[in-house]
Design a protein around this motif. Sequence first.
Motif, mmCIF file in Angstrom:
data_model
loop_
_atom_site.group_PDB
_atom_site.id
_atom_site.type_symbol
_atom_site.label_atom_id
_atom_site.label_comp_id
_atom_site.label_asym_id
_atom_site.label_seq_id
_atom_site.Cartn_x
_atom_site.Cartn_y
_atom_site.Cartn_z
ATOM 1 N N GLY A 283 0.655 9.308 5.158
ATOM 2 C CA GLY A 283 0.898 9.602 3.758
ATOM 3 C C GLY A 283 -0.358 9.970 3.003
ATOM 4 N N GLU A 284 -0.376 9.580 1.730
ATOM 5 C CA GLU A 284 -1.531 9.912 0.897
ATOM 6 C C GLU A 284 -2.782 9.135 1.291
ATOM 7 N N GLY A 285 -2.644 8.225 2.233
ATOM 8 C CA GLY A 285 -3.857 7.630 2.767
ATOM 9 C C GLY A 285 -4.773 8.685 3.352
ATOM 10 N N ASP A 286 -4.180 9.699 3.992
ATOM 11 C CA ASP A 286 -4.966 10.750 4.629
ATOM 12 C C ASP A 286 -4.683 12.139 4.095
ATOM 13 N N LEU A 287 -3.774 12.286 3.140
ATOM 14 C CA LEU A 287 -3.414 13.611 2.626
ATOM 15 C C LEU A 287 -3.571 13.609 1.114
ATOM 16 N N LEU A 288 -4.648 14.198 0.628
ATOM 17 C CA LEU A 288 -4.955 14.197 -0.798
ATOM 18 C C LEU A 288 -4.850 15.616 -1.342
ATOM 19 N N THR A 289 -4.136 15.755 -2.450
ATOM 20 C CA THR A 289 -3.797 17.066 -2.990
ATOM 21 C C THR A 289 -4.686 17.419 -4.172
ATOM 22 N N CYS A 290 -5.371 18.555 -4.083
ATOM 23 C CA CYS A 290 -6.064 19.112 -5.244
ATOM 24 C C CYS A 290 -5.405 20.451 -5.565
ATOM 25 N N ASP A 291 -5.949 21.220 -6.490
ATOM 26 C CA ASP A 291 -5.281 22.454 -6.910
ATOM 27 C C ASP A 291 -5.196 23.478 -5.785
ATOM 28 N N SER A 292 -6.274 23.635 -5.037
ATOM 29 C CA SER A 292 -6.345 24.728 -4.064
ATOM 30 C C SER A 292 -5.960 24.339 -2.649
ATOM 31 N N PHE A 293 -6.035 23.034 -2.322
ATOM 32 C CA PHE A 293 -5.856 22.613 -0.942
ATOM 33 C C PHE A 293 -5.120 21.276 -0.874
ATOM 34 N N ILE A 294 -4.687 20.951 0.346
ATOM 35 C CA ILE A 294 -4.404 19.572 0.712
ATOM 36 C C ILE A 294 -5.515 19.159 1.667
ATOM 37 N N TYR B 107 0.851 -1.186 0.000
ATOM 38 C CA TYR B 107 0.000 0.000 0.000
ATOM 39 C C TYR B 107 0.890 1.241 0.000
ATOM 40 N N ALA B 108 1.480 1.497 -1.168
ATOM 41 C CA ALA B 108 2.506 2.534 -1.311
ATOM 42 C C ALA B 108 1.997 3.927 -0.990
ATOM 43 N N ALA B 109 0.698 4.163 -1.184
ATOM 44 C CA ALA B 109 0.158 5.498 -0.930
ATOM 45 C C ALA B 109 0.395 5.944 0.501
ATOM 46 N N ASN B 110 0.520 4.992 1.422
ATOM 47 C CA ASN B 110 0.710 5.343 2.830
ATOM 48 C C ASN B 110 2.146 5.701 3.167
ATOM 49 N N HIS C 142 -9.133 5.672 6.333
ATOM 50 C CA HIS C 142 -8.251 6.631 5.667
ATOM 51 C C HIS C 142 -9.091 7.501 4.744
ATOM 52 N N LEU C 143 -8.630 8.729 4.520
ATOM 53 C CA LEU C 143 -9.367 9.628 3.641
ATOM 54 C C LEU C 143 -9.496 9.055 2.235
ATOM 55 N N ASP C 144 -8.463 8.347 1.764
ATOM 56 C CA ASP C 144 -8.511 7.861 0.383
ATOM 57 C C ASP C 144 -9.459 6.675 0.193
ATOM 58 N N THR C 145 -10.112 6.233 1.255
ATOM 59 C CA THR C 145 -11.194 5.262 1.090
ATOM 60 C C THR C 145 -12.551 5.932 0.987
ATOM 61 N N ALA C 146 -12.600 7.242 1.277
ATOM 62 C CA ALA C 146 -13.876 7.962 1.321
ATOM 63 C C ALA C 146 -13.933 9.125 0.349
ATOM 64 N N LEU C 147 -12.812 9.462 -0.283
ATOM 65 C CA LEU C 147 -12.746 10.649 -1.147
ATOM 66 C C LEU C 147 -11.628 10.449 -2.154
ATOM 67 N N ALA C 148 -11.844 10.939 -3.365
ATOM 68 C CA ALA C 148 -10.806 10.892 -4.397
ATOM 69 C C ALA C 148 -10.787 12.217 -5.152
ATOM 70 N N VAL C 149 -9.588 12.667 -5.484
ATOM 71 C CA VAL C 149 -9.420 13.848 -6.331
ATOM 72 C C VAL C 149 -9.436 13.386 -7.779
ATOM 73 N N LEU C 150 -10.308 14.002 -8.578
ATOM 74 C CA LEU C 150 -10.459 13.608 -9.976
ATOM 75 C C LEU C 150 -9.618 14.467 -10.916
ATOM 76 N N ASP C 151 -9.686 15.789 -10.729
ATOM 77 C CA ASP C 151 -8.941 16.692 -11.604
ATOM 78 C C ASP C 151 -9.051 18.095 -11.036
ATOM 79 N N GLY C 152 -7.920 18.767 -10.871
ATOM 80 C CA GLY C 152 -7.965 20.125 -10.345
ATOM 81 C C GLY C 152 -8.583 20.150 -8.963
ATOM 82 N N ASP C 153 -9.721 20.871 -8.839
ATOM 83 C CA ASP C 153 -10.463 20.905 -7.586
ATOM 84 C C ASP C 153 -11.760 20.098 -7.688
ATOM 85 N N GLU C 154 -11.775 19.128 -8.561
ATOM 86 C CA GLU C 154 -12.955 18.286 -8.742
ATOM 87 C C GLU C 154 -12.737 16.983 -7.971
ATOM 88 N N ILE C 155 -13.705 16.645 -7.120
ATOM 89 C CA ILE C 155 -13.553 15.464 -6.275
ATOM 90 C C ILE C 155 -14.806 14.604 -6.321
#
Length: 290
Positions: A137-148, A87-90, A184-197
């Motif tokens: 890691g990225e399990g709980d920290l997801l990056t979009c254009d405007s925020f983490i 689970y490399a994202a972590n 983890h956040l990445d089980t409940a939310l995904a960033v699709l593109d820019g600020d689109e989730i």
Amino acid sequence: MKTAPARPEAAPAPAPPVRRARARRLLMCRPTTFEVSYAINPWMDPAVPVDAALATAQWERLYRLYLALGHQVELIEALPGLPDMVYAANGATVVDGKVLGARFRNAERAAEGAAYLDWFRAHGFTEIHDPLHINEGEGDLLTCDSFILAGWGFRTAPEAHREVEAVFGRPVIPLELVDPRFYHLDTALAVLDGDEIMYHPEAFEPRSRALLRRLFPDALLADRADAEAFGLNAMSDGLNVVLPRAAEGLARQLAERGFNPIGVDLSELLKGGGNVKCCTLELRAPALGQ
């Protein structure tokens, strides 16, 4: 004889936006040491057998798919005794070429943080930060254009959010998770593109849910069935969205919005509580001009 006035024709539905794929640099780890020998999330049950050969074959299909989509995929070697390294994202968070290492809450995974930081040091990354607070890691920290977007409630500590903001120089939006199945956040939310989730509202505490509605009013919402199929544990390149095959409703919604959903089967790796995104760490390069 009077004729009834003609009814105005309904306006045609707007066409979905034109999507464009962008090649990504990714880090993955073959499941050569993968097993479920302990339980640190609701999906793990050591009494349920894992087919190691099938897990490897499913992972290999995901790896080859990324290559076929034009992405660069680098590999870290799995270490004995660390079955969750797949689970490399972590393993870290990488934004603008800066690396913030992971510090795991559970003792079973603690050594993974150092293993991933050793890989970054050996592969030319120069701005590397050892974490002071627990973050996964990225399990709980997801990056979009405007925020983490920063999940907390089960794994990552709220104290880590200030550290994340200091390292990356981006505003951090804390989001509290309340359902242990979405630990983890990445089980409940995904960033699709820019600020689109896309996300599953019921996974979040009401105030976090309201914040998501305000910041992302046009977000795609996943129902319980697709969320429980780990449909939100997805990887998007701006056009292609790789997600679990079982999340059929989510795939239809993505297609309606102009994305190209690609279903895969990682059923063996789901026994450890992970899926597409969990297996994929994005190595974001410095922004132009930095």
